[in-house]
Design an enzyme around this catalytic site. Structure first.
Site, PDB file in Angstrom:
ATOM      1  N   VAL A  83      28.539  16.135 -24.379  1.00 51.61           N
ATOM      2  CA  VAL A  83      28.699  15.622 -23.012  1.00 51.61           C
ATOM      3  C   VAL A  83      27.859  16.440 -22.034  1.00 51.61           C
ATOM      4  O   VAL A  83      27.181  15.903 -21.154  1.00 51.61           O
ATOM      5  CB  VAL A  83      30.180  15.653 -22.589  1.00 51.61           C
ATOM      6  CG1 VAL A  83      30.327  15.381 -21.105  1.00 51.61           C
ATOM      7  CG2 VAL A  83      30.960  14.635 -23.402  1.00 51.61           C
ATOM      8  N   ALA A  84      27.898  17.763 -22.200  1.00 50.60           N
ATOM      9  CA  ALA A  84      27.220  18.621 -21.234  1.00 50.60           C
ATOM     10  C   ALA A  84      25.701  18.542 -21.386  1.00 50.60           C
ATOM     11  O   ALA A  84      24.967  18.588 -20.403  1.00 50.60           O
ATOM     12  CB  ALA A  84      27.678  20.062 -21.407  1.00 50.60           C
ATOM     13  N   ASP A  97      -8.709  -0.464   6.150  1.00 52.71           N
ATOM     14  CA  ASP A  97      -9.344  -1.214   7.238  1.00 52.71           C
ATOM     15  C   ASP A  97      -9.882  -0.241   8.256  1.00 52.71           C
ATOM     16  O   ASP A  97      -9.416   0.887   8.334  1.00 52.71           O
ATOM     17  CB  ASP A  97      -8.274  -2.019   7.993  1.00 52.71           C
ATOM     18  CG  ASP A  97      -7.867  -3.263   7.267  1.00 52.71           C
ATOM     19  OD1 ASP A  97      -8.474  -3.546   6.241  1.00 52.71           O
ATOM     20  OD2 ASP A  97      -6.934  -3.925   7.755  1.00 52.71           O
ATOM     21  N   ASP A 105      -4.029  -6.995   6.514  1.00 50.08           N
ATOM     22  CA  ASP A 105      -3.161  -7.551   7.550  1.00 50.08           C
ATOM     23  C   ASP A 105      -3.097  -9.080   7.555  1.00 50.08           C
ATOM     24  O   ASP A 105      -2.118  -9.658   7.967  1.00 50.08           O
ATOM     25  CB  ASP A 105      -3.566  -7.032   8.940  1.00 50.08           C
ATOM     26  CG  ASP A 105      -5.063  -7.150   9.196  1.00 50.08           C
ATOM     27  OD1 ASP A 105      -5.719  -7.922   8.464  1.00 50.08           O
ATOM     28  OD2 ASP A 105      -5.571  -6.480  10.107  1.00 50.08           O
ATOM     29  N   ASP A 150      -5.277 -11.497   2.820  1.00 47.93           N
ATOM     30  CA  ASP A 150      -5.247 -10.177   2.204  1.00 47.93           C
ATOM     31  C   ASP A 150      -4.134 -10.071   1.160  1.00 47.93           C
ATOM     32  O   ASP A 150      -4.075  -9.106   0.394  1.00 47.93           O
ATOM     33  CB  ASP A 150      -5.026  -9.087   3.261  1.00 47.93           C
ATOM     34  CG  ASP A 150      -6.273  -8.851   4.091  1.00 47.93           C
ATOM     35  OD1 ASP A 150      -7.370  -9.126   3.576  1.00 47.93           O
ATOM     36  OD2 ASP A 150      -6.145  -8.403   5.240  1.00 47.93           O
ATOM     37  N   ASP A 163      24.538  20.773 -12.886  1.00 45.21           N
ATOM     38  CA  ASP A 163      24.141  19.382 -12.627  1.00 45.21           C
ATOM     39  C   ASP A 163      24.670  18.894 -11.298  1.00 45.21           C
ATOM     40  O   ASP A 163      24.164  17.938 -10.734  1.00 45.21           O
ATOM     41  CB  ASP A 163      24.704  18.429 -13.700  1.00 45.21           C
ATOM     42  CG  ASP A 163      23.976  18.582 -14.997  1.00 45.21           C
ATOM     43  OD1 ASP A 163      23.273  19.598 -15.132  1.00 45.21           O
ATOM     44  OD2 ASP A 163      24.131  17.709 -15.863  1.00 45.21           O
TER      45      ASP A 163
HETATM   46  P1  ATP Z   1     -11.432  -4.731   9.992  1.00 43.35           P
HETATM   47  O1  ATP Z   1     -11.633  -5.456   8.714  1.00 43.35           O
HETATM   48  O2  ATP Z   1     -11.727  -3.284   9.869  1.00 43.35           O
HETATM   49  O3  ATP Z   1     -10.152  -5.001  10.662  1.00 43.35           O
HETATM   50  P2  ATP Z   1     -12.833  -6.565  11.733  1.00 43.35           P
HETATM   51  O4  ATP Z   1     -11.811  -6.809  12.760  1.00 43.35           O
HETATM   52  O5  ATP Z   1     -14.254  -6.453  12.211  1.00 43.35           O
HETATM   53  O6  ATP Z   1     -12.616  -5.226  10.943  1.00 43.35           O
HETATM   54  P3  ATP Z   1     -12.530  -9.248  10.830  1.00 43.35           P
HETATM   55  O7  ATP Z   1     -11.356  -9.504  11.678  1.00 43.35           O
HETATM   56  O8  ATP Z   1     -12.606  -9.802   9.459  1.00 43.35           O
HETATM   57  O9  ATP Z   1     -12.740  -7.708  10.647  1.00 43.35           O
HETATM   58  O10 ATP Z   1     -13.782  -9.756  11.669  1.00 43.35           O
HETATM   59  C1  ATP Z   1     -15.044  -9.907  11.092  1.00 43.35           C
HETATM   60  C2  ATP Z   1     -16.101 -10.099  12.166  1.00 43.35           C
HETATM   61  O11 ATP Z   1     -15.879 -11.320  12.853  1.00 43.35           O
HETATM   62  C3  ATP Z   1     -16.049  -9.042  13.252  1.00 43.35           C
HETATM   63  O12 ATP Z   1     -16.818  -7.922  12.933  1.00 43.35           O
HETATM   64  C4  ATP Z   1     -16.638  -9.768  14.443  1.00 43.35           C
HETATM   65  O13 ATP Z   1     -18.054  -9.748  14.404  1.00 43.35           O
HETATM   66  C5  ATP Z   1     -16.156 -11.178  14.229  1.00 43.35           C
HETATM   67  N1  ATP Z   1     -14.926 -11.427  14.977  1.00 43.35           N
HETATM   68  C6  ATP Z   1     -13.778 -10.713  14.951  1.00 43.35           C
HETATM   69  N2  ATP Z   1     -12.847 -11.236  15.738  1.00 43.35           N
HETATM   70  C7  ATP Z   1     -13.397 -12.328  16.285  1.00 43.35           C
HETATM   71  C8  ATP Z   1     -12.935 -13.325  17.191  1.00 43.35           C
HETATM   72  N3  ATP Z   1     -11.711 -13.304  17.681  1.00 43.35           N
HETATM   73  N4  ATP Z   1     -13.786 -14.306  17.535  1.00 43.35           N
HETATM   74  C9  ATP Z   1     -15.031 -14.344  17.034  1.00 43.35           C
HETATM   75  N5  ATP Z   1     -15.518 -13.459  16.191  1.00 43.35           N
HETATM   76  C10 ATP Z   1     -14.736 -12.448  15.812  1.00 43.35           C
END
Ligand code: ATP
Length: 861
Positions: free
Chosen positions: A279-280, A326, A606, A610, A703
């Site tokens: 047991v122990a 990111d 995010d 993804d 223990d």
């Molecule tokens: P991370 O991946 O590090 O978050 P990120 O925000 O640049 O970077 P995405 O959100 O995929 O990545 O954006 C990719 C590209 O699209 C950006 O680098 C930018 O040039 C363009 N982009 C981002 N947001 C917008 C938007 N709201 N409208 C138009 N173009 C955008």
């Protein structure tokens, strides 16, 4: 039975549920909550305290021991029996406390991770805990949400839902509010949404028809019924170990009884000792302690903004050797400010430092620059208060330059749109007779054939293109995030925005790195972990930021990743520090390549897309603020503050937790090995050295309290100075075996020597000898505990709980020697000379333990 809701028009479903398009009143919702209960999937239900307590005695050996104790009552040794029972129950209580606390922590974990839902109550859209939903509630769904309950759609725009969790169908299903035919199978009920499935795009409004266990997933959960217990590899390994050791210990214990009998020990005492030894010495409590330690660690991590959703992740964290993170919002603050504008062919600085008249408004801008800001404001889904930081920065810039955003939006309503996506990297809007586009410069440039100049639109010659690219590089080298804007006259519809654009200009925004990140990266690197940036942003910007944070600057573009075959990617992946312009599918490939190279990867994400990367990563890390529900549900850990530094701290915690478990296992097993060896070897000579009661007492002292306290050992600074642990090697490595064997042997030899020395040739073990060996054992264990902690760089006095536990053990041991209960333990008070002798044993063993520790540590490296 009334027709099921998917077959009935939505207004009838609303009527039936006595609800309205603007939802229930909170009064009514409260009432229904009492009627329908929580909107939660009950997984087999938690264990009751009583069942946890009883489970502590759920072992054949314990019953054999109690039976043997019963036998000894019959043989007139009632005191022994009572004492054994008391100790067994006390041990059970310790086990109960451990298990109960672990269970509690796991429960609060589940509560913490609970998703939220947007619901219309009293006519207003509010966010509530998803468990608070009731039938009749009207919920709002957006891309990235996890559907919080089963519902009938009242309204749907572009709504697509991934129902793989329910139907196995991995292609997202288009949804609408139109009723479907009677008898439509679940997978085709497009008028319904189901709890636990993912909204991949679009918007929708639904009235909740079923909640909790009444939902479709609830049904499945009920069928599966059993508690879905997540076991970690470590728990499995220790379970296996426990079983293997158990067999060995049983065999030796079984031999002890006849050996003792042969030399005249009475039968009952011999049997009791043999069973007690089993047991122990059998480490049945190991998995429970692991759970407790993991659960305590999880609690500590959530206080540091890392929410652990799956227990095995804690262990996996300690083995991570690559972090893919990111950039935007994780390494940087995600608070963007437009600081530079470029239109053909001039640059203006527009950040606060260039506020020329000191009014708080930025510099005057030309018509073209104003158009640039106008596009930024109209081709935009955010508001100044809420939304995507990139878009908010554009709104702020427009606002600073005196554009009236609300007025502008009211005057120029949107009549069509191409939504933004990380794959597309641009978005476009149509406003009657004009279309606006914003996006990544190279993409916008590709879709443009003219450029706006002082003299109106002019063809976009190669020269002009090169000039623009040079400016983009310049902005990028200054770590600016660059967006391009373009327009188009008379687009027929949104589809026309994909080409024939007139390039208007560029905006550059700063997004400063987060404060702690450079230090956190340095710490992670020191810990032997490779940090890689995986970003959607452009090469130059990404590299400039990487450089400023002390990351390497070898860059690979998403496009190149896409073009490489798996093998080439595998060969190159380790040497790359920054992956720029990536899409979610590149993340998965990067992850696979790293894993194929035998790395343990933590990966952040995010967006909805993804989710595959998060699921497949060894540790998937979702963003708590920026992240979608879908990403969070796919992850192992959620960063409540989106901050990279939190990952670093979580890794440190993960390592510290593993260390604590390691210490505990080493401590417990070295003690148990010694127990078995001493009793067995002594019995070869017919000596009964540690009788049943003493063995159980040692088990309780070592223990029990110290083990509980070890779980609370603080993390030591040194954990991050070591390379990551090799996950394939588990916990029982060479170092562990060497330590257990070595320390166990030292203890055994020392105590057998003490036995011989104090026996002075007596034919049977005297009470004095028994007391000396018994006490020596307890003290050697406590000394060994501190040596093991020292081996793992834990400062000696860093855990007050442990100090209390050790002090309590010592006091209890003294009580057994010096109070009248010593009769029942077969002990006598020791005098100063005796303590001196025990001191000598300790003084010899301590350096021997240390030497063994140092030796095995070297062996391990
Ligand atoms: P991370 O991946 O590090 O978050 P990120 O925000 O640049 O970077 P995405 O959100 O995929 O990545 O954006 C990719 C590209 O699209 C950006 O680098 C930018 O040039 C363009 N982009 C981002 N947001 C917008 C938007 N709201 N409208 C138009 N173009 C955008």
């Amino acid at each position: 039975m009334p027709d099921p809701p998917h077959e009935v028009p939505s207004d009838r479903v609303l009527d039936r549920l006595e609800s309205r398009p603007d939802g229930l009143s909170s009064e009514e919702a409260r009432r229904r909550r009492e009627e329908y209960g929580e909107n939660d999937i009950v997984r087999g239900g938690g264990r009751s305290p009583l069942s946890i307590f009883l489970a502590q005695f759920d072992s054949v050996l314990i019953w054999v021991l109690l039976a043997a104790a019963g036998l000894s009552v019959w043989a007139g040794q009632a005191v022994d029996a009572i004492l054994i029972t008391v100790i067994v129950v006390a041990n059970g209580i310790f086990g109960f406390v451990q298990d109960y606390r672990a269970e509690r922590s796991l429960e609060s974990l589940r509560e913490l991770a609970a998703p939220t839902a947007t619901v219309r109550r009293d006519g207003e859209a509010i966010d509530v805990d998803a468990t608070a939903l009731v039938p009749g509630d009207v919920v709002v769904l957006r891309g990235g949400d996890v559907v919080p309950a089963d519902g009938r759609l009242l309204d749907a725009t572009d709504l697509e839902v991934d129902e793989a969790a329910l139907t196995g169908e991995s292609v997202p299903v288009s949804k609408s509010s139109t009723a479907v035919e009677a008898g439509t199978p679940l997978a085709d009920r497009t008028s319904m949404v189901y709890k636990g499935t993912n909204v991949t795009r679009g918007k929708g409004v639904a009235v909740v028809t079923d909640t909790g266990m009444e939902t479709e997933v609830g049904d499945i959960a009920r069928e599966l019924a059993a508690t879905e217990e997540t076991r970690t590899p470590l728990q499995d390994e220790l379970d296996d170990l426990g079983r293997t050791l158990g067999v060995g210990i049983l065999v030796l214990s079984a031999l002890v009884a006849p050996l003792l009998l042969l030399r005249g020990t009475d039968a009952i005492q011999a049997a009791l000792t043999a069973v007690s030894l089993a047991v122990a010495a059998i480490p049945e409590g190991l998995p429970a302690v692991v759970t407790l330690t993991l659960a305590l660690g999880v609690r500590a991590m959530s206080a540091e903004n890392a929410l652990v959703r799956r227990l095995p992740a804690v262990e996996a964290l300690g083995a991570v050797d690559v972090v893919c993170t990111d950039k935007t919002g994780t390494l940087t603050r995600g608070q963007m400010t437009v600081s530079r504008l470029w239109t053909n062919d001039s640059v203006v600085d527009v950040d606060a430092e260039h506020d020329e008249d000191g009014t708080g408004d930025a510099a005057q801008v030309s018509d073209r620059e104003e158009l640039l800001l106008r596009i930024g404001a109209l081709c935009n889904d955010s508001t100044l208060e809420d939304g995507d930081p990139t878009e908010q920065a554009l709104l702020e810039a427009a606002d600073r330059h005196g554009l009236d955003i609300d007025g502008l939006r009211a005057e120029t309503p949107r009549t069509g749109e191409v939504p933004f996506s990380s794959e597309r990297k641009w978005m476009g809007t149509v406003h009657d007779d004009v279309g606006y586009v914003k996006g990544a410069p190279e993409v916008v440039l590709e879709h443009s054939d003219r450029i706006l100049t002082d003299d109106g639109p002019k063809p976009l010659t190669d020269d002009r293109r090169d000039r623009i690219k040079a400016i983009v590089r310049e902005f990028g080298d200054d770590a600016l995030r660059v967006l391009a804007m373009a327009s188009r006259e008379d687009p027929g519809d949104a589809d026309d925005l994909a080409d024939g654009l007139t390039f208007v200009g560029l905006t550059g925004m700063i997004d400063p790195p987060r404060e702690e990140v450079a230090d956190a990266i340095a710490a992670t690197t020191r810990a032997g972990i490779d940090v890689k940036m995986v970003t959607g942003d452009n090469v130059r910007t990404a590299r400039a930021i990487a450089d400023s944070l002390g990351l390497g600057t070898a860059v690979l573009e998403g496009r190149e990743v896409g073009e490489m075959d798996d093998e080439t990617l595998r060969d190159r992946v380790e040497s790359i520090d920054v992956f720029a312009r990536t899409s979610p599918e590149h993340k998965v490939r990067i992850l696979r390549a790293l894993q194929a190279r035998d790395h343990d990867v933590a990966m952040t994400g995010d967006g909805v897309n993804d989710a595959p990367a998060l699921k497949n990563a060894d540790v998937g890390v979702a963003m708590g603020i920026r992240g979608t529900d879908v990403a969070r549900q796919a992850s192992d850990i959620v960063l409540l503050d989106d901050d990279y530094a939190t990952i670093e701290r979580a890794v440190e915690r993960g390592r510290a937790i593993f260390d604590n478990i390691w210490k505990f296992v080493a401590y417990l097993l070295s003690a148990n090995v010694a127990e078995v060896a001493i009793v067995f070897l002594a019995s070869l000579y017919g000596y009964l050295i540690l009788p049943a009661v003493q063995l159980l007492w040692i088990n309780l002292l070592t223990d029990g309290l110290p083990a509980l306290a070890l779980g609370a050992d603080p993390k030591s600074g040194e954990v991050m100075d070591r390379p990551p642990r090799d996950p394939d090697r588990g916990i029982i490595g060479r170092q562990m075996l060497g330590l257990i064997g070595g320390m166990g042997a030292v203890t055994t030899v020392a105590l057998l020597a003490l036995m011989w020395y104090t026996l002075e040739g007596a034919p049977a073990v005297t009470t004095y000898t028994m007391t000396m060996v018994f006490t020596g054992f307890v003290f050697l264990e406590l000394v060994g505990l501190y040596v093991i902690r020292w081996l793992r760089d834990t400062p000696t006095l860093s855990n007050p709980w442990l100090a209390v536990a050790v002090a309590a053990s010592i006091v209890l041991q003294l009580a057994v020697l010096y109070t009248p209960i010593n009769r029942y333990f077969g002990t006598i008070p020791l005098d100063l000379a005796d303590w001196g002798l025990i001191g000598v044993v300790l003084a010899i063993c301590l350096p021997a333990y240390v030497a063994i520790g140092v030796l095995v540590r070297r062996l391990d490296r």
